[in-house]
Design a protein around this motif. Sequence first.
Motif, mmCIF file in Angstrom:
data_model
loop_
_atom_site.group_PDB
_atom_site.id
_atom_site.type_symbol
_atom_site.label_atom_id
_atom_site.label_comp_id
_atom_site.label_asym_id
_atom_site.label_seq_id
_atom_site.Cartn_x
_atom_site.Cartn_y
_atom_site.Cartn_z
ATOM 1 N N GLY A 74 28.901 -73.728 -28.854
ATOM 2 C CA GLY A 74 28.854 -74.923 -29.683
ATOM 3 C C GLY A 74 28.444 -74.733 -31.288
ATOM 4 N N LYS A 75 28.062 -73.455 -31.500
ATOM 5 C CA LYS A 75 27.769 -73.121 -32.865
ATOM 6 C C LYS A 75 28.999 -72.275 -33.651
ATOM 7 C CE LYS A 75 23.574 -72.024 -34.134
ATOM 8 N NZ LYS A 75 22.267 -71.420 -34.115
ATOM 9 N N PRO A 76 29.124 -72.370 -34.976
ATOM 10 C CA PRO A 76 29.964 -71.382 -35.411
ATOM 11 C C PRO A 76 29.484 -70.009 -35.349
ATOM 12 C CG PRO A 76 29.395 -73.132 -36.967
ATOM 13 C CD PRO A 76 28.703 -73.349 -35.767
ATOM 14 N N THR A 77 30.593 -69.156 -35.180
ATOM 15 C CA THR A 77 30.125 -67.625 -34.809
ATOM 16 C C THR A 77 29.500 -67.104 -36.229
ATOM 17 O OG1 THR A 77 32.545 -67.282 -35.102
ATOM 18 C CG2 THR A 77 31.760 -67.006 -32.944
ATOM 19 N N ASN A 78 28.923 -65.933 -36.051
ATOM 20 C CA ASN A 78 27.990 -65.439 -37.357
ATOM 21 C C ASN A 78 29.132 -65.275 -38.544
ATOM 22 O OD1 ASN A 78 26.807 -63.217 -38.890
ATOM 23 N ND2 ASN A 78 25.295 -63.761 -37.424
ATOM 24 N N HIS A 79 30.261 -64.647 -38.219
ATOM 25 C CA HIS A 79 31.201 -64.303 -39.304
ATOM 26 C C HIS A 79 31.735 -65.478 -39.852
ATOM 27 C CE1 HIS A 79 34.094 -64.340 -36.042
ATOM 28 N NE2 HIS A 79 34.815 -65.052 -36.735
ATOM 29 N N LYS A 80 32.002 -66.741 -39.403
ATOM 30 C CA LYS A 80 32.240 -67.813 -39.777
ATOM 31 C C LYS A 80 31.201 -68.464 -40.731
ATOM 32 C CE LYS A 80 35.565 -69.521 -38.898
ATOM 33 N NZ LYS A 80 37.037 -69.433 -39.619
ATOM 34 N N VAL A 81 29.874 -68.143 -40.597
ATOM 35 C CA VAL A 81 28.759 -68.657 -41.280
ATOM 36 C C VAL A 81 28.395 -67.705 -42.554
ATOM 37 C CG1 VAL A 81 26.405 -69.275 -41.469
ATOM 38 C CG2 VAL A 81 27.635 -69.980 -39.460
ATOM 39 N N PHE A 82 28.410 -66.362 -42.078
ATOM 40 C CA PHE A 82 27.928 -65.418 -43.391
ATOM 41 C C PHE A 82 28.981 -64.458 -43.715
ATOM 42 C CE2 PHE A 82 24.251 -66.512 -40.329
ATOM 43 C CZ PHE A 82 23.330 -66.781 -41.373
ATOM 44 N N GLY A 83 30.185 -64.524 -43.084
ATOM 45 C CA GLY A 83 31.340 -63.706 -43.703
ATOM 46 C C GLY A 83 31.476 -62.499 -42.876
ATOM 47 N N GLU A 84 32.723 -61.733 -42.731
ATOM 48 C CA GLU A 84 33.025 -60.809 -41.762
ATOM 49 C C GLU A 84 31.994 -59.688 -42.005
ATOM 50 O OE1 GLU A 84 37.405 -61.081 -41.531
ATOM 51 O OE2 GLU A 84 36.867 -59.075 -40.532
ATOM 52 N N ALA A 85 31.909 -59.128 -43.331
ATOM 53 C CA ALA A 85 31.178 -58.073 -43.821
ATOM 54 C C ALA A 85 29.718 -58.024 -43.189
ATOM 55 C CB ALA A 85 31.327 -57.837 -45.117
ATOM 56 N N MET A 86 29.055 -59.516 -43.605
ATOM 57 C CA MET A 86 27.864 -59.531 -43.137
ATOM 58 C C MET A 86 27.623 -59.511 -41.541
ATOM 59 S SD MET A 86 24.736 -59.621 -44.300
ATOM 60 C CE MET A 86 24.391 -60.624 -45.912
ATOM 61 N N ALA A 87 28.628 -60.296 -41.014
ATOM 62 C CA ALA A 87 28.686 -60.279 -39.531
ATOM 63 C C ALA A 87 28.476 -58.592 -39.034
ATOM 64 C CB ALA A 87 29.524 -61.078 -38.909
ATOM 65 N N ILE A 88 29.357 -57.910 -39.523
ATOM 66 C CA ILE A 88 29.292 -56.657 -39.195
ATOM 67 C C ILE A 88 28.329 -55.876 -39.120
ATOM 68 C CG2 ILE A 88 30.429 -54.197 -39.463
ATOM 69 C CD1 ILE A 88 32.877 -55.610 -40.395
ATOM 70 N N LEU A 89 27.518 -55.923 -40.507
ATOM 71 C CA LEU A 89 26.198 -55.306 -40.822
ATOM 72 C C LEU A 89 25.023 -55.911 -40.036
ATOM 73 C CD1 LEU A 89 26.603 -54.986 -44.756
ATOM 74 C CD2 LEU A 89 26.444 -53.070 -43.017
ATOM 75 N N ALA A 90 24.936 -57.227 -40.012
ATOM 76 C CA ALA A 90 23.884 -57.964 -38.910
ATOM 77 C C ALA A 90 24.034 -57.377 -37.617
ATOM 78 C CB ALA A 90 24.242 -59.432 -38.911
ATOM 79 N N GLY A 91 25.302 -57.320 -37.128
ATOM 80 C CA GLY A 91 25.308 -56.476 -35.910
ATOM 81 C C GLY A 91 24.802 -55.076 -35.898
ATOM 82 N N ASP A 92 25.127 -54.211 -36.780
ATOM 83 C CA ASP A 92 24.541 -52.706 -36.894
ATOM 84 C C ASP A 92 23.075 -52.889 -36.720
ATOM 85 O OD1 ASP A 92 27.306 -52.101 -36.934
ATOM 86 O OD2 ASP A 92 27.367 -51.752 -39.029
ATOM 87 N N ALA A 93 22.613 -53.964 -37.765
ATOM 88 C CA ALA A 93 21.049 -53.781 -37.873
ATOM 89 C C ALA A 93 20.375 -54.414 -36.539
ATOM 90 C CB ALA A 93 20.802 -54.891 -38.740
ATOM 91 N N LEU A 94 21.056 -55.112 -35.857
ATOM 92 C CA LEU A 94 20.355 -55.811 -34.562
ATOM 93 C C LEU A 94 20.520 -54.596 -33.524
ATOM 94 C CD1 LEU A 94 22.075 -59.293 -34.268
ATOM 95 C CD2 LEU A 94 19.524 -58.682 -34.192
#
Lengths: 304, 304
Positions: A104-124
């Motif tokens: 029910g919530k916008p996915t990570n890349h919809k909120v933070f952009g694709e580049a940040m979503a890739i990097l947030a995944g890498d960081a996690l």
Amino acid sequence: MKTMISIEQYLQSQASMIEQALRTMLPTEWPIPERLREAMVYSLEAGGKRIRPTLLLTAANAVQNSEQAVHNALPAACAIEYIHTYSLIHDDLPAMDDDDFRRGKPTNHKVFGEAMAILAGDALLTHAFHLITRVQTNSTLTATDLLAIVEDLSRLSGPSGMVGGQVADMEGEQGITSIAELEFIHLHKTSDLIVFAVTAGGRIGGASKEQLEQLRIYGQNIGLAFQIQDDILDLIGDEQKMGKKANSDVEQSKVTYPYLYGLEESKLKVAELTAEAKNAIVNANFAAPERLLQIADYLVHRDH
Amino acid sequence: MKTMISIEQYLQSQASMIEQALRTMLPTEWPIPERLREAMVYSLEAGGKRIRPTLLLTAANAVQNSEQAVHNALPAACAIEYIHTYSLIHDDLPAMDDDDFRRGKPTNHKVFGEAMAILAGDALLTHAFHLITRVQTNSTLTATDLLAIVEDLSRLSGPSGMVGGQVADMEGEQGITSIAELEFIHLHKTSDLIVFAVTAGGRIGGASKEQLEQLRIYGQNIGLAFQIQDDILDLIGDEQKMGKKANSDVEQSKVTYPYLYGLEESKLKVAELTAEAKNAIVNANFAAPERLLQIADYLVHRDH
């Protein structure tokens, strides 16, 4: 005799404890860029049943029957949730499943952009391994045990584990031709992380080699049961309960267990896998096996 | 006295040894989907100077002056190359730098598609931690040491390390306002992995706490020098030698050290950082410091 709360209440209490702990696992004094921290926390706090970390804590307690063991296992429980969360962020990317919403919530890349979503995944993903090193060693839980947990996590979530399952699933979308292919996907995409959860919890609780093997069997079977049950629910579930369009897998003509074997055979398979899982726990002679047995049943009887 | 081969020959021989080892680090008996394995190997074998793993091996040898230490450090050396390789694959993605070529070869996503490139990066990152657990322990190198290496790798390549530097760099493209911001980017995007390389090598070689601190200082300084030298070369380099368009950073109006301080000041800074790095090595009283000193000089005098 201690009165036991219901399994639903138990799962809820574990999830709350895990959610509190998740927040403390990114040290505030570390020089993490603010927007990156926000992106990581956004998906970590996006909810879910926290079933993997709960299994980790429950396995630790099954072996040792002590609150201390559960407390000690918390960083590892968070590690598995970091891994699970990164995998969801990357799965949702436009190049992968291209999902705009999750729970029910916008996915990570919809909120933070694709580049940040890739990097947030890498960081996690990277930070998950840090969390394993934060488990306190003591006279019975040694650095060698933690290193074994690091080894398990990398193998079960890496190219021959979860990521391998993900690749096989992606390739399978062009047409699965055998039950062996389907089982490879389920085994690695779903079971491997669950096997990690229960064996890591077992190691932290001080399980013997034989007990770890029973936990592995338990994890593998409930992982497969969980996945087939998901496919069954997807086939028969109504839209309201599922929160997503029922039958979506069929429309994509995605090959699933119920698609190959029918509904009745699939239900039998789930019951069989669950019985095997519970049998492994009974064989392991744990100090406190009840919750693991209840979770096996819970996963089958859930309706979402 | 042993005759020393030239630094260029030395670096070449280390790179060859590392490239041979890289191939053996993905067990053939592991159930890795074939296409995923190909995607991982494609980028691992795409060349480069292998400077990070070479620094790791060289630091191990500096401390212990033994071929055994170098041999023992090989899986960790490969781990750092796995991390470096995953970061390049993800950097090249359309959502990030959107590069079609790297070192004259099509980038990973151009060959295998975006989804596979994301997953191959995830797999390399995850497997790097497995490789640390493959370093053989012995009477002086314990599981506690390896766990410290896992901790360092996750911190220095994670949200407060390399990934954090990457995010800061990405955000800086909208305009860097201070030298502090620029140094944060260099420190985390470039130096952190180099600090990991030399301290992990040091730990495997059996460095004392004081020696590890000198290695950290060395790594941080050559990392910064390396980055500023890169920016200098980019500013003055001709297209032929660089293999990419000279001045490309200026055209993007990307703020760099030479952009902020001018060419002469930048060259002085590089010399100063290199001197500090070498000084740290001299202070550490290593058994075999020469190659670390030579590498510091080599990084400044390279023309590409």
